[in-house]
Design an enzyme around this catalytic site. Sequence first.
Site, PDB file in Angstrom:
ATOM      1  N   GLY A 136      72.966 137.696  -4.869  1.00 13.37           N
ATOM      2  CA  GLY A 136      72.424 136.357  -5.131  1.00 13.37           C
ATOM      3  C   GLY A 136      73.064 135.733  -6.353  1.00 13.37           C
ATOM      4  CG  LEU A 150      63.174 137.090   1.991  1.00 10.70           C
ATOM      5  CD1 LEU A 150      61.650 137.105   1.855  1.00 10.70           C
ATOM      6  CD2 LEU A 150      63.673 135.669   1.867  1.00 10.70           C
ATOM      7  CE  LYS A 162      70.529 155.042  -4.033  1.00 15.64           C
ATOM      8  NZ  LYS A 162      71.137 155.112  -5.358  1.00 15.64           N
ATOM      9  CE1 TYR A 201      70.519 143.322   6.397  1.00 12.84           C
ATOM     10  CE2 TYR A 201      71.094 142.955   8.690  1.00 12.84           C
ATOM     11  CZ  TYR A 201      70.468 142.533   7.536  1.00 12.84           C
ATOM     12  OH  TYR A 201      69.790 141.345   7.522  1.00 12.84           O
ATOM     13  CE  LYS A 252      66.775 143.621   6.093  1.00 11.49           C
ATOM     14  NZ  LYS A 252      65.873 142.917   5.170  1.00 11.49           N
ATOM     15  NE  ARG A 308      75.446 135.435   5.629  1.00 13.59           N
ATOM     16  CZ  ARG A 308      74.239 135.662   5.129  1.00 13.59           C
ATOM     17  NH1 ARG A 308      73.260 136.032   5.912  1.00 13.59           N
ATOM     18  NH2 ARG A 308      73.998 135.507   3.849  1.00 13.59           N
TER      19      ARG A 308
HETATM   20  P1  NAD Z   1      71.290 137.088   0.276  1.00 15.30           P
HETATM   21  O1  NAD Z   1      72.264 138.186   0.081  1.00 15.30           O
HETATM   22  O2  NAD Z   1      71.738 135.702  -0.007  1.00 15.30           O
HETATM   23  O3  NAD Z   1      69.973 137.359  -0.565  1.00 15.30           O
HETATM   24  C1  NAD Z   1      69.475 138.642  -0.799  1.00 15.30           C
HETATM   25  C2  NAD Z   1      69.002 138.719  -2.230  1.00 15.30           C
HETATM   26  O4  NAD Z   1      68.471 140.028  -2.495  1.00 15.30           O
HETATM   27  C3  NAD Z   1      70.122 138.501  -3.257  1.00 15.30           C
HETATM   28  O5  NAD Z   1      69.748 137.528  -4.195  1.00 15.30           O
HETATM   29  C4  NAD Z   1      70.301 139.865  -3.894  1.00 15.30           C
HETATM   30  O6  NAD Z   1      70.778 139.792  -5.223  1.00 15.30           O
HETATM   31  C5  NAD Z   1      68.907 140.425  -3.783  1.00 15.30           C
HETATM   32  N1  NAD Z   1      68.862 141.885  -3.847  1.00 15.30           N
HETATM   33  C6  NAD Z   1      69.580 142.787  -3.125  1.00 15.30           C
HETATM   34  N2  NAD Z   1      69.265 144.035  -3.473  1.00 15.30           N
HETATM   35  C7  NAD Z   1      68.294 143.939  -4.423  1.00 15.30           C
HETATM   36  C8  NAD Z   1      67.563 144.882  -5.180  1.00 15.30           C
HETATM   37  N3  NAD Z   1      67.752 146.209  -5.031  1.00 15.30           N
HETATM   38  N4  NAD Z   1      66.651 144.444  -6.081  1.00 15.30           N
HETATM   39  C9  NAD Z   1      66.447 143.121  -6.260  1.00 15.30           C
HETATM   40  N5  NAD Z   1      67.128 142.165  -5.580  1.00 15.30           N
HETATM   41  C10 NAD Z   1      68.037 142.580  -4.664  1.00 15.30           C
HETATM   42  O7  NAD Z   1      70.764 137.226   1.781  1.00 15.30           O
HETATM   43  P2  NAD Z   1      69.928 136.189   2.652  1.00 15.30           P
HETATM   44  O8  NAD Z   1      70.812 135.686   3.710  1.00 15.30           O
HETATM   45  O9  NAD Z   1      69.219 135.225   1.788  1.00 15.30           O
HETATM   46  O10 NAD Z   1      68.871 137.170   3.325  1.00 15.30           O
HETATM   47  C11 NAD Z   1      67.574 137.342   2.775  1.00 15.30           C
HETATM   48  C12 NAD Z   1      66.781 138.308   3.628  1.00 15.30           C
HETATM   49  O11 NAD Z   1      66.670 137.805   4.951  1.00 15.30           O
HETATM   50  C13 NAD Z   1      67.419 139.689   3.726  1.00 15.30           C
HETATM   51  O12 NAD Z   1      66.410 140.667   3.671  1.00 15.30           O
HETATM   52  C14 NAD Z   1      68.065 139.684   5.083  1.00 15.30           C
HETATM   53  O13 NAD Z   1      68.130 140.968   5.629  1.00 15.30           O
HETATM   54  C15 NAD Z   1      67.136 138.774   5.867  1.00 15.30           C
HETATM   55  N6  NAD Z   1      67.849 138.138   6.972  1.00 15.30           N
HETATM   56  C16 NAD Z   1      68.739 137.130   6.743  1.00 15.30           C
HETATM   57  C17 NAD Z   1      69.421 136.559   7.814  1.00 15.30           C
HETATM   58  C18 NAD Z   1      70.383 135.427   7.625  1.00 15.30           C
HETATM   59  O14 NAD Z   1      70.887 134.881   8.621  1.00 15.30           O
HETATM   60  N7  NAD Z   1      70.667 134.987   6.409  1.00 15.30           N
HETATM   61  C19 NAD Z   1      69.205 137.034   9.122  1.00 15.30           C
HETATM   62  C20 NAD Z   1      68.326 138.092   9.297  1.00 15.30           C
HETATM   63  C21 NAD Z   1      67.633 138.631   8.225  1.00 15.30           C
END
Ligand code: NAD
Length: 350
Positions: free
Chosen positions: A61, A98, A116, A170, A174, A211
Site C-alpha cells: 500500500g 483486507l 503469513k 495467495y 485465502k 493487473r
Molecule cells: P493492495 O495490495 O492494494 O492492499 C493490501 C494492503 O494490505 C496494502 O496496503 C498492504 O500494505 C497491506 N498489508 C499487506 N500485508 C500486511 C500486513 N502483514 N500487515 C498490515 N498490512 C498489510 O490490495 P487490494 O487490491 O486493495 O486488495 C485488498 C484486499 O481485497 C486483499 O485482501 C485482497 O486479497 C482482496 N481482493 C482484492 C481484489 C482486487 O481485485 N483488488 C480481488 C479479490 C480480493
Amino acid sequence: MTRPEAAALASRGPASTALTNAFADRTAVVTGAAGFIGSHLCERLLDLGAEVIGVDNLLTGRLDNLSSLRSAGGFDLRADDVTHPFAVTGPVDFVFHLASPASPVDYARHPLATLKVGAFGTLNAVELAQAKGARFLLASTSEVYGDPLEHPQAEQYWGHVNPIGPRSVYDEAKRYAEALTSCFQRSGSANTRIVRIFNTYGPRMRADDGRAVPAFIQQALSGTLITVAGDGSQTRSLCYVADTVEGLLAAAAHDHTGPVNIGNPHEITVLQLAEEIRAMTGSASAVAFVPLPVDDPKRRCPDITNALTHLGWKPTTALRDGLRQTLDWVRQNPVDQTGTAPAAAGGDAR
Ligand code: NAD
C-alpha cells in the site's frame, strides 16, 4: 467535506440510509487501509459517519492513498504488521480484514508474507474482533475458485486450485483464512462475514502491480505495446471499486454470514478490455501477445444471486464509466504513475 455534510450526502438513497444507520458513530478497524480497496473503504466509512482505525505495514500500500483522510477527523492510521498480534484501545464495532498482497505480481514478490497474512494476520484480526465483540469481515477472493470448472462461479462451488503452484500462496492463504473465519463463526466465538471479491479496478491501483487495467492504461498512454497474455480470449468480470466497497459494507451490515460473491457479472475477454482501453485513450499502441502465466484462470464470472437476494446489492457502474474515472485519475496523478513501468503486463485483471 465535514462529517455532517458527508452523512447528508451518504443518506441520498435507501441503501445509503441503511448504511448510515449501520456505520454512523461506530468504530471500524480496517486492515490493509493504505491499499487500493482499503483506502476507498476507509473513505466511505468516514463519509457514513464512522470512526476509522486503519492498520497497514505498507507492504503493497501507499500513504498517498490516504492523503485526504489523514488530515480528516475520525481517522487514525497504525503502522502495524497484522501478522503479529496488535491491540486497539477502546470499543470496536467492525473489523474489516483486507490486509494481503492481492495482485499476482505482488504475491509472487512476497510469497511468505502472503501466506503469513492469510494465516496469522487473519487469526490476529478475528481475535481482535472476538475480544471486542465486533463484527468481522474477511476480504476473501474469487481465487478460492482457482481455475474454475463451473461457470459462472456460485458460492457453493468448492473450486479447482493447484495447492502447490506459484499462485497457491495467495489462493490457499485465502482458503485457509475462510476456514479459520468459518471456525470462529461455527463455534460462536466471533460474528463473521466472508466476502469473495472478484476482479476490482479503479483509481489508486498501482501502475506496476501487474493487473490488466492499470497495465493496459499505462501502456496505452505511453504508446508502448499493450501486452495481452495468451490469445486474450480468457475472460474477466471487472467491478468498479466504488461498487465493491458498497458490497463490503452491505455484507458487514447484513445478517447473512456468507460467503458471498461481490463482483460484476459483466464478462469480457482480456483482448476486448485491451481494445476498449486503447480506444478510450486514442492510443496508437499495438497489441502484443505474451505467454499466459501458470495456472491463469480461463474464465472468471461471479454468480451474484446471493448478494442480490441477501444484501440487496448489485454493481451499478458500467465498465466504460469506471474506466473513464480510472483514466481520469491516472491522468491527474502522473507522478504516481510515471517511473513505475507496468510489470509483465499480463492478462490477469485481479
Ligand atoms: P493492495 O495490495 O492494494 O492492499 C493490501 C494492503 O494490505 C496494502 O496496503 C498492504 O500494505 C497491506 N498489508 C499487506 N500485508 C500486511 C500486513 N502483514 N500487515 C498490515 N498490512 C498489510 O490490495 P487490494 O487490491 O486493495 O486488495 C485488498 C484486499 O481485497 C486483499 O485482501 C485482497 O486479497 C482482496 N481482493 C482484492 C481484489 C482486487 O481485485 N483488488 C480481488 C479479490 C480480493
